[in-house]
Design an enzyme around this catalytic site. Structure first.
Site: not given
Ligand code: NI
Length: 137
Positions: A16, A35, A43, A81-82, A126
Site C-alpha cells: 500500500h 509510508c 506488509h 492477498d498479494h 500491520e
Molecule cells: Ni505501511
C-alpha cells in the site's frame, strides 16, 4: 445462556501507499513519511476475526469454525492477498488504505456473510507492534 467469543486468525501480504486525497502532497509527506513513498511498500498482515454468540445447547458451538475460515477466505483473503491495496481493490478507491481503513473494509466484507449480530471485532496487525481494532462503530 452462555455467550462465548470465537476467533479465527489468518495472514495475508499486501502493499500500500499511505496518501490522503484530502491533504496536500506536502501534508501527506509530513504525516506519513516513508509510508507516503509513491511506489508503496509491503506488509505481512495478520487479521483476527472475532465472533460473539450464544453457545448452541445442542452442538456446543457458537459457529462452525470451518465456515468462518471459508467466509474469511472468500470474502477477504482471495482479494487482499498479494495485491496492491491502492490499485487493486475498490474498497480503497477513495479511501486511504491505513490499518484503520483496512480493518473497516474487512468488517464491511464479512458482516453481510455472517449470521446477524455475530461479528464482534476485527483485529488487524500491520506489524508485530501495531494493532488496530474495529467493532463496527
Ligand atoms: Ni505501511
Amino acid at each position: 445462556m452462555s455467550i462465548v467469543y470465537l476467533s479465527r486468525r489468518a495472514t495475508f501480504s499486501a502493499s500500500h501507499r499511505l496518501h490522503s486525497r484530502e491533504m496536500s502532497d506536502e501534508e501527506n509527506r509530513e504525516l506519513f513519511g516513508k509510508c507516503n513513498h509513491p511506489n508503496g511498500h509491503g506488509h505481512n498482515y495478520t487479521v483476527e476475526v472475532i465472533v460473539r454468540g450464544e453457545v448452541d445447547p445442542r452442538s456446543g458451538i457458537v459457529m462452525n469454525l470451518a465456515d468462518l475460515k471459508s467466509i474469511l477466505q472468500d470474502a477477504v483473503l482471495d482479494d487482499f492477498d498479494h495485491r496492491n491495496l491502492n490499485v487493486d481493490l475498490p474498497d480503497f478507491e477513495d479511501v486511504n488504505p491505513t490499518a484503520e481503513n483496512i480493518a473497516i473494509a474487512i468488517w464491511r466484507r464479512l458482516e453481510p456473510c455472517l449470521p446477524d449480530g455475530l461479528l464482534h471485532e476485527i483485529r488487524l496487525h500491520e506489524t508485530e507492534n501495531n494493532l488496530v481494532i474495529y467493532r463496527g462503530e
